[in-house]
Scaffold this motif. Structure first.
Motif, mmCIF file in Angstrom:
data_model
loop_
_atom_site.group_PDB
_atom_site.id
_atom_site.type_symbol
_atom_site.label_atom_id
_atom_site.label_comp_id
_atom_site.label_asym_id
_atom_site.label_seq_id
_atom_site.Cartn_x
_atom_site.Cartn_y
_atom_site.Cartn_z
ATOM 1 N N ALA A 314 -67.063 75.066 12.996
ATOM 2 C CA ALA A 314 -66.840 73.653 12.687
ATOM 3 C C ALA A 314 -68.029 72.828 13.159
ATOM 4 O O ALA A 314 -68.654 73.120 14.189
ATOM 5 N N THR A 315 -68.346 71.791 12.411
ATOM 6 C CA THR A 315 -69.471 70.924 12.754
ATOM 7 C C THR A 315 -69.108 70.024 13.926
ATOM 8 O O THR A 315 -68.004 69.488 13.998
ATOM 9 N N ILE A 316 -70.049 69.856 14.836
ATOM 10 C CA ILE A 316 -69.834 68.998 15.993
ATOM 11 C C ILE A 316 -69.805 67.545 15.534
ATOM 12 O O ILE A 316 -70.719 67.082 14.854
ATOM 13 N N ALA A 317 -68.748 66.849 15.898
ATOM 14 C CA ALA A 317 -68.590 65.441 15.487
ATOM 15 C C ALA A 317 -69.313 64.546 16.484
ATOM 16 O O ALA A 317 -68.712 63.869 17.307
ATOM 17 N N MET A 318 -70.633 64.532 16.384
ATOM 18 C CA MET A 318 -71.423 63.715 17.311
ATOM 19 C C MET A 318 -72.720 63.305 16.638
ATOM 20 O O MET A 318 -73.560 64.163 16.311
ATOM 21 N N GLY A 319 -72.871 62.021 16.403
ATOM 22 C CA GLY A 319 -74.117 61.520 15.843
ATOM 23 C C GLY A 319 -74.427 62.092 14.469
ATOM 24 O O GLY A 319 -73.539 62.385 13.669
ATOM 25 N N GLU A 320 -75.722 62.278 14.219
ATOM 26 C CA GLU A 320 -76.173 62.727 12.901
ATOM 27 C C GLU A 320 -76.384 64.236 12.824
ATOM 28 O O GLU A 320 -76.815 64.749 11.796
ATOM 29 N N THR A 321 -76.115 64.949 13.892
ATOM 30 C CA THR A 321 -76.378 66.382 13.866
ATOM 31 C C THR A 321 -75.422 67.105 12.928
ATOM 32 O O THR A 321 -74.259 66.708 12.770
#
Length: 631
Positions: A314-321
């Motif tokens: 799962a993609t980390i929900a932080m900023g634009e990363t």
């Protein structure tokens, strides 16, 4: 439990049970298991269960959760106060309460949304133990039942809610798993609901954990462990008793408080799976800053082991990363406007900005410094962290960073040795087919002589035992892996390990070892105390069978209390004697028949005994790690 049914609000089950006539309540515990295997049909948000040819129960789950008693209907003539509705609902998973919205005058950092409420684990790995969700803050083993005075700081409504939680918990302990069916579980859920509504959050969370584990125990859940329920019951009784006597005024919080940290340069370390007893699952990823301090990013939501297995990607929900959790462990982040809770769990508010950066290998700084800390200091730090409630535990404080050499296997365990000569036993962190822990440990166990770096967590219940979470080649070892392997998600193969003689799994020999060489060939296990194990067994036996289990005569064999005194554990023996006496001290009515008491004295005696057994076992386990410990 029937996983095909939608989650329900606790109040829905409570209303269904309380609406039953007394004669049907007595039949509910027998009806629930009969309904558990019925097929569930689904059409969008509508779920249907055909009880028989003429009876169908329908559940409406807008948004995926049944939120109102009116959303559950039955076609029988007795509906809505019928056994069919209550029996079906008794097999449905209970949803966690919604988190309240932050106050309008809250600081900007409050915009950060934690993955779960404070009642669920975000700092524990995949050891599916609800005990890690709300752990007792009793560290020194002192009896938690010696508080006095009234809970003057609590309001009248809050005191009533605490008393309701206490009575429900005492009833469950008195009846044990076998005597605490759907009616007792509904009473516990009602008490949890009232506590949540009056902002007694910690007691509410502890009650929900016990209710969930009770359902797992009576439903034959393969992942249920009596030790988990025992730990959860100890926490629930401790919290309720401390509040009702004024020994504590800690109510807990419904939402984590985040504060601004500024800019952070992070280097990914590893990611672990989370399986919580409240039905939450996901991942926790650890990263270190330039000073070597650990931070964590959690993605834990309602779900099962399959969600945890998918969580690594799962993609980390932080900023634009666009990094996934597994991707971050092999890379890094530059975070500006970072926010974090006191436990160093990073937030993901609107003001947070994050971009991908280069990472560092485990043998490079700043990660290499984690393995430089002496093992004795690591063990002391980890055991101190394990005694702190998981929601208050600093990120990574309960982790060990070890250099180990594989020495072989012993059943489902891997035998290893630390670089300083300390013998270790490696066991599976979470035994679920969706996760890679067991298979990876099997591959590592066959590679005798393999040297590796390891991130692990100590098992406080088994001396000298660790639960490996991630491994990497020691400096100079030619592994064919990308940096390291997260044992929950990466699947190791023998071809990835250095060329060495991999030991095949051999059948047990027909005859025992040669007595002349047994002392050299047989693995010497870590220390253990049979007397403490007997005491812990009595504590768990009470949770499983209830108060009546302590009323049976011991026969001619020495009692457990006698064995404890022979082992010089006089305090444990005295507490057990007091527990047995409290279990047998039952008032009688004018006709000489047994009459029910409120169970308070028995619950307090059990709580003191359970707290002592837990503290003594942890102290022994920690001491067994140290060079000067028992041998």
């Amino acid at each position: 439990m029937n996983a095909s049914l939608p989650p329900i609000e606790a109040t829905v089950l409570v209303a269904a049970v309380e609406g039953l006539p007394a004669r049907l309540r007595k039949k509910l515990d027998d009806a629930g298991p009969r309904f558990a295997g019925l097929a569930v049909g689904r059409d969008g948000e509508r779920y249907t269960v055909a009880v028989d040819d003429a009876t169908t129960v329908t559940l409406l789950a807008p948004g995926g959760v049944v939120r109102s008693a009116g959303d559950v209907t039955c076609t029988c003539l007795l509906a809505p106060n019928c056994l069919h509705r209550a029996g079906i609902l008794s097999n449905a998973p209970v949803a966690s309460p919604d988190e309240p919205a932050p106050a309008e005058d809250a600081p900007a950092a409050a915009e950060d949304t934690p993955a779960v409420s404070d009642g669920a684990a975000v700092a524990s790995d995949g050891a599916a133990v609800a005990a890690d969700e709300v752990r007792s803050s009793t560290v020194d083993g002192a009896s938690p039942v010696e508080g006095g005075g009234g809970a003057d700081e609590l309001g009248v409504v809050q005191r009533a809610a605490v008393e309701q939680v206490w009575r429900a918990a005492v009833a469950v302990l008195g009846g044990g798993v076998g005597g605490s069916g759907t009616v007792a579980r509904a009473a516990l859920l009602r008490a949890a609901h009232e506590a949540q509504a009056t902002k007694v959050y910690r007691a509410a969370a502890a009650a929900r954990v016990v209710a969930t584990l009770l359902q797992a125990a009576r439903g034959g859940d393969a992942h249920y462990r009596l030790a988990d329920l025992t730990e959860a019951m100890r926490e629930l009784l401790y919290v309720a008793h401390a509040l009702r006597t004024g020994a504590s005024t800690e109510l807990g919080t419904a939402r984590r408080q985040y504060h601004v940290e500024g800019s952070l340069r992070l280097y990914g370390l590893c990611t672990t799976a989370v399986l919580a007893g409240t039905g939450h699952a996901g991942v926790v990823t650890y990263a270190a800053d330039r000073q070597g301090r650990l931070w964590m990013i959690a993605d834990v939501m309602p779900g099962d082991a399959k969600r945890a297995a998918r969580g690594g990607d799962a993609t980390i929900a932080m900023g634009e990363t666009a990094l996934t959790h597994r991707g971050l462990t092999r890379a890094g982040l530059v975070v500006t406007g970072a926010t974090a809770a006191g436990s160093r769990q990073l937030g993901a508010g609107r003001s947070v900005r994050a971009v991908t950066a280069s990472g560092a290998a485990w043998h490079e700084e700043p990660l290499a410094g984690l393995w430089a800390e002496p093992v004795a200091e690591q063990v002391h730090r980890a055991f101190a962290a394990l005694a702190v409630p998981v929601t208050d535990r600093t990120a990574g404080a309960d982790l060990l960073f070890l250099r180990v050499t594989v020495r072989g296997t012993d059943g489902d365990a891997v035998l290893a040795e630390h670089a300083d000569g300390t013998p270790l036993t490696l066991r599976v962190a979470a035994d679920h087919a969706a996760l890679g822990y067991r298979e990876n440990l099997r591959v590592l166990g066959r590679a005798e002589g393999l040297r590796m770096l390891m991130v692990a967590r100590p098992d406080p219940g088994r001396p000298g035992t660790v639960l490996p979470l991630a491994v990497a080649p020691d400096d100079g070892e030619p592994w064919r892996v990308e940096g390291h392997a997260d044992l929950a998600f990466d699947r190791l193969h023998a071809s990835q390990l250095p060329r060495m003689e991999l030991r095949e799994e051999e059948p047990a020999p027909a005859a025992g070892p040669d007595p002349e060489t047994a002392a050299e060939e047989v693995w010497r296990p870590a220390v253990h105390d049979p007397a403490l194990q007997l005491l812990a067994a009595q504590v768990e036996r009470t949770v499983n069978g209830g108060r009546v289990m302590l009323t049976f005569p011991t026969g001619r064999a020495p009692s457990t209390a006698t064995r404890l005194r022979r082992a010089r554990l006089e305090t444990g023996a005295a507490l057990l004697d007091h527990l047995v006496a409290a279990a047998n001290d039952r008032p009688r009515n004018a006709f000489g028949r047994l009459a029910d008491d409120d169970g308070t004295a028995f619950a307090q005696a059990w709580l003191a005994t359970a707290t002592y057994a837990d503290a003594a076992s942890r102290a022994l386990a920690e001491a067994s790690w140290l060079p000067a410990g028992p041998s």
